[in-house]
Structure formats: C-alpha cells, structure tokens
Motif scaffolding. Structure first.
Motif, PDB file in Angstrom:
ATOM      1  N   TYR A 172     -11.397  12.039   2.205  1.00 53.88           N
ATOM      2  CA  TYR A 172     -12.246  12.948   2.969  1.00 53.88           C
ATOM      3  C   TYR A 172     -13.611  12.365   3.329  1.00 53.88           C
ATOM      4  CZ  TYR A 172      -8.820  16.555   1.909  1.00 53.88           C
ATOM      5  OH  TYR A 172      -7.664  17.282   1.825  1.00 53.88           O
ATOM      6  N   SER A 173     -13.790  11.051   3.210  1.00 57.30           N
ATOM      7  CA  SER A 173     -15.094  10.445   3.538  1.00 57.30           C
ATOM      8  C   SER A 173     -14.887   9.221   4.433  1.00 57.30           C
ATOM      9  CB  SER A 173     -15.850  10.067   2.261  1.00 57.30           C
ATOM     10  OG  SER A 173     -15.105   9.153   1.491  1.00 57.30           O
ATOM     11  N   PRO A 174     -15.909   8.812   5.180  1.00 56.11           N
ATOM     12  CA  PRO A 174     -15.796   7.646   6.068  1.00 56.11           C
ATOM     13  C   PRO A 174     -15.430   6.383   5.291  1.00 56.11           C
ATOM     14  CG  PRO A 174     -17.798   8.885   6.542  1.00 56.11           C
ATOM     15  CD  PRO A 174     -17.238   9.440   5.266  1.00 56.11           C
ATOM     16  N   PRO A 175     -14.699   5.455   5.915  1.00 59.41           N
ATOM     17  CA  PRO A 175     -14.215   4.265   5.184  1.00 59.41           C
ATOM     18  C   PRO A 175     -15.318   3.352   4.667  1.00 59.41           C
ATOM     19  CG  PRO A 175     -13.797   4.075   7.553  1.00 59.41           C
ATOM     20  CD  PRO A 175     -14.235   5.480   7.313  1.00 59.41           C
ATOM     21  N   ASP A 176     -16.522   3.407   5.272  1.00 58.23           N
ATOM     22  CA  ASP A 176     -17.589   2.525   4.823  1.00 58.23           C
ATOM     23  C   ASP A 176     -18.585   3.210   3.893  1.00 58.23           C
ATOM     24  OD1 ASP A 176     -18.461   4.239   6.759  1.00 58.23           O
ATOM     25  OD2 ASP A 176     -19.745   2.776   7.793  1.00 58.23           O
ATOM     26  N   ALA A 177     -18.369   4.494   3.575  1.00 57.22           N
ATOM     27  CA  ALA A 177     -19.308   5.236   2.735  1.00 57.22           C
ATOM     28  C   ALA A 177     -19.013   4.980   1.265  1.00 57.22           C
ATOM     29  CB  ALA A 177     -19.230   6.734   3.033  1.00 57.22           C
ATOM     30  N   PRO A 178     -20.044   4.823   0.430  1.00 54.88           N
ATOM     31  CA  PRO A 178     -19.805   4.568  -0.998  1.00 54.88           C
ATOM     32  C   PRO A 178     -19.291   5.820  -1.714  1.00 54.88           C
ATOM     33  CG  PRO A 178     -22.146   4.867  -0.608  1.00 54.88           C
ATOM     34  CD  PRO A 178     -21.495   4.858   0.744  1.00 54.88           C
ATOM     35  N   THR A 220      -9.211   9.094  -5.106  1.00 57.50           N
ATOM     36  CA  THR A 220      -8.372   9.153  -3.907  1.00 57.50           C
ATOM     37  C   THR A 220      -8.776  10.311  -3.013  1.00 57.50           C
ATOM     38  OG1 THR A 220      -6.535   8.181  -5.141  1.00 57.50           O
ATOM     39  CG2 THR A 220      -5.997   9.306  -3.093  1.00 57.50           C
ATOM     40  N   ASN A 221      -9.103  11.434  -3.639  1.00 54.33           N
ATOM     41  CA  ASN A 221      -9.537  12.604  -2.872  1.00 54.33           C
ATOM     42  C   ASN A 221     -10.840  12.302  -2.130  1.00 54.33           C
ATOM     43  OD1 ASN A 221      -8.321  15.272  -2.595  1.00 54.33           O
ATOM     44  ND2 ASN A 221     -10.313  16.055  -3.242  1.00 54.33           N
ATOM     45  N   PRO A 273      -6.748   1.359  -6.598  1.00 52.35           N
ATOM     46  CA  PRO A 273      -6.313   0.504  -5.486  1.00 52.35           C
ATOM     47  C   PRO A 273      -7.470  -0.335  -4.955  1.00 52.35           C
ATOM     48  CG  PRO A 273      -5.437   2.722  -5.227  1.00 52.35           C
ATOM     49  CD  PRO A 273      -6.404   2.776  -6.378  1.00 52.35           C
ATOM     50  N   THR A 274      -7.167  -1.509  -4.447  1.00 57.69           N
ATOM     51  CA  THR A 274      -8.200  -2.472  -4.065  1.00 57.69           C
ATOM     52  C   THR A 274      -9.187  -1.898  -3.062  1.00 57.69           C
ATOM     53  OG1 THR A 274      -6.655  -4.292  -4.447  1.00 57.69           O
ATOM     54  CG2 THR A 274      -8.607  -4.774  -3.108  1.00 57.69           C
ATOM     55  N   ASP A 275      -8.688  -1.276  -1.993  1.00 56.82           N
ATOM     56  CA  ASP A 275      -9.580  -0.757  -0.957  1.00 56.82           C
ATOM     57  C   ASP A 275     -10.503   0.329  -1.513  1.00 56.82           C
ATOM     58  OD1 ASP A 275      -8.459  -2.469   0.833  1.00 56.82           O
ATOM     59  OD2 ASP A 275      -7.115  -0.989   1.745  1.00 56.82           O
ATOM     60  N   LEU A 276      -9.985   1.153  -2.422  1.00 54.29           N
ATOM     61  CA  LEU A 276     -10.800   2.206  -3.017  1.00 54.29           C
ATOM     62  C   LEU A 276     -11.802   1.620  -4.001  1.00 54.29           C
ATOM     63  CD1 LEU A 276     -11.554   5.123  -3.634  1.00 54.29           C
ATOM     64  CD2 LEU A 276      -9.549   5.269  -5.134  1.00 54.29           C
ATOM     65  N   ARG A 277     -11.362   0.638  -4.782  1.00 49.36           N
ATOM     66  CA  ARG A 277     -12.230   0.048  -5.808  1.00 49.36           C
ATOM     67  C   ARG A 277     -13.457  -0.612  -5.180  1.00 49.36           C
ATOM     68  NH1 ARG A 277      -8.668  -2.959  -7.916  1.00 49.36           N
ATOM     69  NH2 ARG A 277      -9.278  -4.987  -7.052  1.00 49.36           N
ATOM     70  N   GLN A 306       0.822  -1.206   0.000  1.00 48.63           N
ATOM     71  CA  GLN A 306       0.000   0.000   0.000  1.00 48.63           C
ATOM     72  C   GLN A 306       0.857   1.258   0.000  1.00 48.63           C
ATOM     73  OE1 GLN A 306      -2.383  -0.621   3.491  1.00 48.63           O
ATOM     74  NE2 GLN A 306      -3.964  -1.795   2.409  1.00 48.63           N
ATOM     75  N   ARG A 307       1.843   1.266   0.885  1.00 48.37           N
ATOM     76  CA  ARG A 307       2.713   2.446   0.964  1.00 48.37           C
ATOM     77  C   ARG A 307       3.548   2.620  -0.299  1.00 48.37           C
ATOM     78  NH1 ARG A 307       0.958   5.950   4.776  1.00 48.37           N
ATOM     79  NH2 ARG A 307       0.423   4.852   6.699  1.00 48.37           N
ATOM     80  N   ALA A 308       3.938   1.519  -0.924  1.00 49.07           N
ATOM     81  CA  ALA A 308       4.687   1.625  -2.189  1.00 49.07           C
ATOM     82  C   ALA A 308       3.802   2.225  -3.276  1.00 49.07           C
ATOM     83  CB  ALA A 308       5.204   0.257  -2.603  1.00 49.07           C
TER      84      ALA A 308
END
Length: 483
Positions: free
Chosen positions: A391-397, A386-387, A352-356, A310-312
């Motif tokens: 700026y939004s909660p991790p579980d929000a679509p 990414t933006n 990225p997977t978490d964002l997708r 992730q950091r890479a």
C-alpha cells in the motif's frame, strides 16, 4: 356442603369432558369444564388452576368466587409459590396462613380453606389445582382423592399437548431449545414458546392471536428465511393431528451457519484468485523458457528466473497463510522470554529482497525481553511488512521501530502509503476483508494477513493495532508482555 364426594356428579361430568375431547375440543374449554366437575363433586365454592413454567406461573382457569384471579401472574420467588411447589403433592392449607398478598385477598373474599394438588409429568410440575372453601371445617370424604385424580387428568392433557400450555410458557414446551409455534387455519399464532420469543425477539404478548411473523412453509418442507435485522431462520412445519386444522411450526437461528457458508464461498473465491495469479505467471515464464530458450538473451533468462522466484515466494506465503488460518494462528510452542531486538533483526533478514531493501530498522539498546513465540515473529513481521509494501510507493521507506516499558514491549511498522481510514482500523483485521471495492481491485490479496497477525499476537497475550500515520501512511503496532 356434602359430607361425601358426589361420585355420580364426578363420573357424569368427567364423561362429558371426554366427549368434548373426542369431538376435537382442547385447551381452556376442557380445563374449565374439569374445574366445574371437581367443584361440583367435592362441594367447593370455587376452583382455580395455575400453570407453571421455569419463569413463573399464571392462573389460566378459575370458577366461582375465584374467577377474579384469571390471568394473574404467580412469581416463582413468591413464598406462596415456593410452598406450593414443595412438600406433599396434595395438601390442606388454611388461607390465612398463605404468605403474601394473595392470602389476604382470599380471606377478604370469605374463603378460609384451600385444597391444592400438583399436576406433574415425570416429576416436573406443570401446574397446581386449587379448591376453595369458606371455612376450615368444610371437609368431605374423598376430597383429596378426587383432587389428585383431576390433577393427574390435567397433567395427561399437558403430556399430550392438548392445547396446553395456554400461555406458551409451559414446562414441556419451554424445555425445547428450538422455537415452537402453533398456528390456526388463518395463520394466527396460538402457542409461542420461550425459545420462539428469544429467537425472534417477539414476546408472547406481541405474538399470540397475531399472524406468524415470518413465512409458513408447506407442511413437511423446510424454508431458510432472512429476518429484517439480517438474521436467518430455518423453519419447518407440519400438520397437528386432530380436527382443529392446526399447524405446528419449529424454527431455529442459523445465522452463524449462514455466515460460515458465506465465509467458505468467499474463501474459495479469494484463494482461487490468489493461487491462480502466481501459478499463471510461473507457467507463462516456464513455457517461454522451454519454447524459446535459444532465442532468449542471458538477461531475459535471468529476468524470467527472477520473476518465477518472486511468484513462487508469493505462492509459498499464501499457502503458509492458509495453513496458519486453518489452525487459527495457534503458536507451536508455549510463550517464553526472548530478545525482541535480536528477533526483529533476524526477521528482517528473512524478508523478500525487494522488501528488505526498503526497511529502516531502529531498535534501541536495552530493550526489555518479550514473552511470546520468537518463531512466530517472522510471520508477523512478514505480514505487516508485506502489507506496508503493498500500500505504499515502491521508493518510500518502511520504518520498523521498537520500544518498551515496565509491562509491555512493542514494535511498529510505519509506511508512507495510502493510509487507513479511522473507521477501518478494526475491520482491517477481519478475515478476507480488503477495504473498499476500488482498493480491492487495485491491491490484490487474500485478505488473510492482518487476520493472522491478530490471531498470532493475541495467542501470546499481546495485541495489535492500526492507526493513520501523521503525514500520511499507516502505523501497525504490536505489543507483547515483558518477559
């Protein structure tokens, strides 16, 4: 009037003028004495000198019946001025034939004839010398020669900057791109060129005979000074040769350079922070794996590898932003028609997977083709996504929708995060801008993402905007021309 020029009076008078110059006199006193010399030598009833600049002229010295003209402006479009600045350098003119009101005024004062001679430096007119007579028959041998000679002497004074021009608008000084001022020993302005007025916003009238409106650095030194309106000047000064204890000051607006320096410093600061954070995390996990491999569980190792990846990825995105910023977001290929719906689906797959996993994509059928760079769309969507993620909660679509009309095709990235203030919707696209101090502390980043998005989209003749979302959050909308 005499039938011949009084050469004795001419030589004697000119000798006294030279003595004035040698004793340190300059400017108007010397010019006025020259006019008196020529008036006496050629038997004129009055004389006058008009100083010319690109913006017009002004009578700065006069004798006899013409002294009422001192200070009178001369428009560059006035027919009389056009007449004086064209044709022979010296000429006889009947006063009643001078167009405009000045001719009638001279006639009313009993003047019938004028001899005019231009003062020039390298073909550039710095002024014109005028001798007036009561009637058209008042001619004397040598009049033209004396007028041409005195006009050349005055031009020489301008060439040497001997206190001329007097109203700060002469062609030699006016041609300078930098602001130029001459100040006396008390710090009062004696000369103020047009560039000085433009740079400072202070006119000649407001400045002459008043203190210099900014600090005067020591002779030979340079000073960077900030004006009350926030602009910056680079100021230099030096001693002007002669006994008058005058200082010449030059200055220019360096606001753009100062802002570039500030941008550079901010760039170094934010990129150093942005690079240091993922590198520090990567190094920490690598050291942990190296030194404690045998004592770690398989789950710990997989977690460490996941964080390193992730950091890479963050580091790779930051480097890509910096490289794109350095090239001002120019697309690598000319705009071509492409299927926006298909391009959005491909770009989402590369997130990225978490964002997708948070993205909800809604692309209608029959969407018009877009005209632009399909390759750059991945960068645009990644930055906007990414933006929204940051700026939004991790579980929000995060919703991505598309639409089109006859002229444009668009897509929107909507989140349910902290939202954006209406007064910030434009500033958010500035390079390195990250909102208020509190936001900057809570939401790390280099402040380059939205800047790059706007650069990329506008290079394709499109535009991008932000607005608050109803119910909370932010909507980023990109519009491209139809293909």
């Amino acid at each position: 009037m005499p039938e011949r020029t009084d050469l004795t009076a001419l030589i004697a008078g000119h000798g006294r003028v030279i003595e004035m110059i040698n004793s340190g006199e300059a400017g108007l006193p010397v010019l006025a004495r020259l006019l008196q010399v020529v008036e006496s030598a050629i038997g004129a009833t009055s004389t006058a000198f008009v100083e010319f600049a690109p913006t017009g002229g002004r009578v700065i010295a006069a004798t006899g019946d013409a002294d009422w003209t001192i200070g009178r402006p001369v428009s560059p479009t006035d027919p009389a001025t056009v007449c004086l600045l064209s044709g022979p350098k010296i000429r006889d003119i009947r006063v009643d034939r001078i167009p405009g009101p000045i001719g009638a005024e001279l006639v009313d004062r009993g003047l019938g004839r004028m001899v005019a001679a231009r003062a020039e430096i390298g073909g550039l007119t710095v002024g014109s010398l005028h001798a007036f007579y009561p009637d058209d028959d008042s001619r004397a041998s040598g009049q033209h020669e004396v007028m041409a000679y005195i006009a050349s002497c005055i031009a020489h004074m301008y060439s040497d900057q001997r206190g001329l021009p007097v109203h700060g608008d002469g062609p030699v000084v006016a041609a300078l791109a930098d602001g130029l001022a001459v100040v006396d020993r008390d710090g009062h302005v004696r000369l103020w060129n047009p560039a000085a007025a433009e740079v400072t916003g202070r006119s000649v009238t407001e400045t002459l005979n008043h203190p210099l409106p900014f600090p005067l650095p020591p002779s030979g030194q340079v000073l960077d000074h900030r004006l009350p309106d926030g602009r910056w000047l680079k100021i230099t000064s030096g001693e002007l040769p002669g006994p008058g204890a005058l200082r010449v000051v030059t200055f220019r607006d360096i606001t753009v350079h100062q802002l570039r320096d500030q941008d550079r410093d901010l760039f170094v600061a934010v990129t150093s922070h942005g690079l240091r954070t993922p590198v520090t995390v990567i190094k920490g996990y690598v050291d942990t794996l190296t030194e404690h491999w045998d004592s770690l569980t398989d789950a710990d190792r997989r977690q460490a590898a996941r964080v390193i990846g992730q950091r890479a990825n963050e580091l790779a995105r930051l480097v890509d932003r910096l490289l794109t910023s350095a090239t001002e977001g120019r697309p690598s290929e000319p705009p071509v028609p492409f299927d926006l719906g298909d391009a959005l689906r491909s770009a989402v797959a590369d997130l990225p997977t978490d964002l997708r996993r948070r993205v909800v994509l809604n692309v209608p059928a029959g969407l018009p083709r877009a005209l632009g760079s399909r390759q750059s769309l991945t960068t645009v969507l990644t930055e906007l996504g990414t933006n929204a993620d940051k700026y939004s909660p991790p579980d929000a679509p995060i919703e991505i929708t598309a639409d089109g009309d006859k002229r444009t095709v668009s897509f929107r990235v909507s989140d349910r995060g902290i939202g954006i203030r209406p007064e910030h919707v434009e500033r958010a696209f500035d390079r390195f801008w990250q909102g208020e101090t509190g936001d900057r502390r809570g939401y790390p980043g280099a402040g380059l993402g939205l800047y790059l998005v706007r650069r990329i989209v506008e290079q394709q003749n499109g535009w991008v905007s932000l607005r608050p979302r109803e119910g909370g959050g932010t909507v980023a909308e990109v519009r491209l021309p139809c293909g």
